[in-house]
Design an enzyme around this catalytic site. Structure first.
Site, short mmCIF file in Angstrom:
data_model
loop_
_atom_site.label_atom_id
_atom_site.label_comp_id
_atom_site.label_asym_id
_atom_site.label_seq_id
_atom_site.Cartn_x
_atom_site.Cartn_y
_atom_site.Cartn_z
N CYS A 113 0.82 -1.22 0.00
CA CYS A 113 0.00 0.00 0.00
C CYS A 113 0.85 1.27 0.00
O CYS A 113 0.35 2.34 -0.34
CB CYS A 113 -0.94 -0.01 1.20
N HIS A 254 -3.70 6.81 3.18
CA HIS A 254 -4.02 5.53 2.54
C HIS A 254 -5.43 5.11 2.97
O HIS A 254 -5.79 5.22 4.13
CB HIS A 254 -2.99 4.48 2.95
N ASN A 284 -9.99 -0.86 -0.03
CA ASN A 284 -8.54 -0.68 -0.02
C ASN A 284 -7.97 -1.16 -1.36
O ASN A 284 -7.99 -2.35 -1.65
CB ASN A 284 -7.95 -1.48 1.15
N1 COA Z 1 -18.03 -10.03 9.22
C1 COA Z 1 -18.46 -10.34 10.44
N2 COA Z 1 -17.62 -10.66 11.45
C2 COA Z 1 -16.29 -10.64 11.18
C3 COA Z 1 -15.80 -10.32 9.91
C4 COA Z 1 -16.72 -10.00 8.90
N3 COA Z 1 -16.34 -9.66 7.67
N4 COA Z 1 -14.44 -10.37 9.96
C5 COA Z 1 -14.11 -10.72 11.20
N5 COA Z 1 -15.22 -10.88 11.95
C6 COA Z 1 -15.33 -11.27 13.35
C7 COA Z 1 -14.12 -12.03 13.84
O1 COA Z 1 -14.22 -13.40 13.54
C8 COA Z 1 -14.19 -11.76 15.33
O2 COA Z 1 -15.15 -12.63 15.90
P1 COA Z 1 -14.93 -13.25 17.37
O3 COA Z 1 -14.88 -12.07 18.28
O4 COA Z 1 -16.14 -14.10 17.53
O5 COA Z 1 -13.64 -13.99 17.30
C9 COA Z 1 -14.74 -10.33 15.42
O6 COA Z 1 -15.36 -10.08 14.16
C10 COA Z 1 -13.70 -9.29 15.67
O7 COA Z 1 -12.60 -9.52 14.82
P2 COA Z 1 -11.37 -8.53 14.76
O8 COA Z 1 -10.42 -9.01 13.72
O9 COA Z 1 -10.84 -8.30 16.14
O10 COA Z 1 -12.13 -7.21 14.26
P3 COA Z 1 -11.56 -5.77 14.04
O11 COA Z 1 -12.36 -4.79 14.78
O12 COA Z 1 -10.06 -5.71 14.22
O13 COA Z 1 -11.87 -5.52 12.51
C11 COA Z 1 -10.67 -5.52 10.44
C12 COA Z 1 -11.30 -6.36 11.53
C13 COA Z 1 -10.00 -6.42 9.43
C14 COA Z 1 -11.74 -4.70 9.79
C15 COA Z 1 -9.63 -4.58 11.09
O14 COA Z 1 -8.78 -5.31 11.94
C16 COA Z 1 -8.78 -3.84 10.11
O15 COA Z 1 -9.26 -3.05 9.33
N6 COA Z 1 -7.47 -4.06 10.20
C17 COA Z 1 -6.51 -3.37 9.38
C18 COA Z 1 -6.57 -3.89 8.01
C19 COA Z 1 -5.74 -3.08 7.11
O16 COA Z 1 -5.74 -1.88 7.16
N7 COA Z 1 -5.01 -3.77 6.28
C20 COA Z 1 -4.27 -3.20 5.25
C21 COA Z 1 -3.21 -2.36 5.76
S1 COA Z 1 -2.52 -1.61 4.37
#
Ligand code: COA
Length: 332
Positions: A113, A254, A284
């Protein structure tokens, strides 16, 4: 010799993948995706549409808006982690050929990214050293080709698209890019990784069976580190150049997750008007995210000649980068 940000162009494929579409593919909901990421929809490349196709359209627009001929371009740099070919040739070579640009240096950059801002730093260095005059830089991704559409933790995030800019030589310091910081820390390599194909995991039946060709992400850890790093990075570049965040008309971070953008914007005491947000409609798009966002404010008439842009990005590697520069193209 200075380097100026001369023009911008972008391309988003017409096919839309909405949160409602994703509800039918994995166990998720429109409400969850919107609340956790701010994303409503993303664009997906059409059948047979590849990274260089999207990049070529964006590049054509950028060269045209710079008022240049293709033959004026003397370096092509493409930032991508979803190249047409994973080994060779580079996507920059394919783009040059599709544009009809002959006999120029062309190569790819792999910084996920952060790729577009990394490419910006390369263009700046080539121009300031007197080696090149008009550098075409492209950020282009077909992330849909490495996303596992059965993995709800990643497939909701990414989209396809391309953005391009022409960086040109100038003797006018008021037009010049002010500063670029780019950095990396490979000890976090496993936060965002596509395990195959590569020398660690060459193509094999095991790679296919285990889905190692798809992007894997430690979402929560990446999120926390992104907020911390992006905030420090922009504070550093502003302090180093004695510029106050209130004097930045366009903060273009970003576009990974609205919550990350909001946290960084708030830490900088930026108003809603200052922060550019396109993640809701494109998701993204990795290396394409920043140039697509710049193109959005250019096309809507928000970005005027001479106005300062602050870019800030973070991605696989891990890599991060920020840039402070005026828009030196003509106002639309
Ligand atoms: N729909 C529903 N539930 C989902 C899900 C989806 N698409 N994806 C994950 N979950 C669930 C998980 O399984 C977890 O369930 P549990 O509590 O029963 O185990 C719960 O939601 C929380 O998961 P978590 O990963 O802690 O959520 P989060 O608040 O961190 O959000 C992202 C997940 C991916 C949206 C977030 O972590 C994120 O945006 N991270 C950065 C990603 C990024 O920027 N990447 C590129 C960098 S360049």
């Amino acid at each position: 010799m200075y380097a100026k940000f001369h023009s911008i162009g972008a391309y988003a494929p017409s096919k839309v993948l909405s949160n409602k579409d994703l509800e039918k593919m994995v166990d998720t909901s429109d409400e969850w995706i919107l609340k956790r990421t701010g994303i409503s929809e993303r664009r997906i490349a059409g059948d047979g549409e590849v990274t260089s196709d999207m990049a070529t359209i964006a590049s054509d627009i950028a060269i045209d808006r710079a008022g240049l001929e293709k033959s004026d371009i003397d370096l092509v740099v493409c930032a991508t982690v979803t190249p047409d070919y994973f080994n060779m040739p580079s996507t920059a070579c394919i783009i040059s050929d599709k544009l009809g640009i002959k006999n120029v240096q062309a190569f790819d950059i792999s910084a996920a990214c952060s790729g577009f801002v990394y490419a910006l730093s390369v263009a700046k260095a080539f121009i300031e050293s007197g080696m090149k005059k008009h550098v075409l830089i492209v950020g282009a991704e077909k992330f849909s080709s490495i996303v596992d559409y059965t993995d709800r933790s990643t497939c909701i995030l990414f989209g396809d698209g391309a953005g391009a800019a022409v960086i040109s030589v100038t003797e006018d310091k008021s037009e010049a890019m002010i500063d670029i910081h780019a950095s990396a820390d490979g000890s976090y390599a496993d936060f965002l990784v596509t395990p195959a194909p590569g020398t660690i995991n060459p193509v094999s039946q095991r790679v296919i069976d285990e889905g190692l060709n798809f992007v894997q992400m430690k979402g929560n850890e990446t999120f926390k580190l992104a907020v911390k790093t992006l905030t420090k990075d922009v504070k550093d570049i502003l302090a180093k150049n004695s510029i106050d965040s209130k004097d930045i008309p366009h903060f273009i971070p970003h576009q990974a997750n609205y919550r990350i953008i909001k946290a960084v914007g708030d830490a900088l005491k930026m108003s809603k008007e200052q922060v550019v947000v396109t993640v809701g409609k494109y998701g993204n798009t990795s290396a394409a995210s920043i140039p697509m966002a710049i193109n959005d404010i250019y096309e809507s008439g928000r970005l005027k000649k001479g106005e300062l842009m602050l870019l800030d990005t973070f991605g696989g590697g891990l890599t991060w980068a920020s840039a402070l520069l005026p828009f030196a193209g003509e106002t639309k």
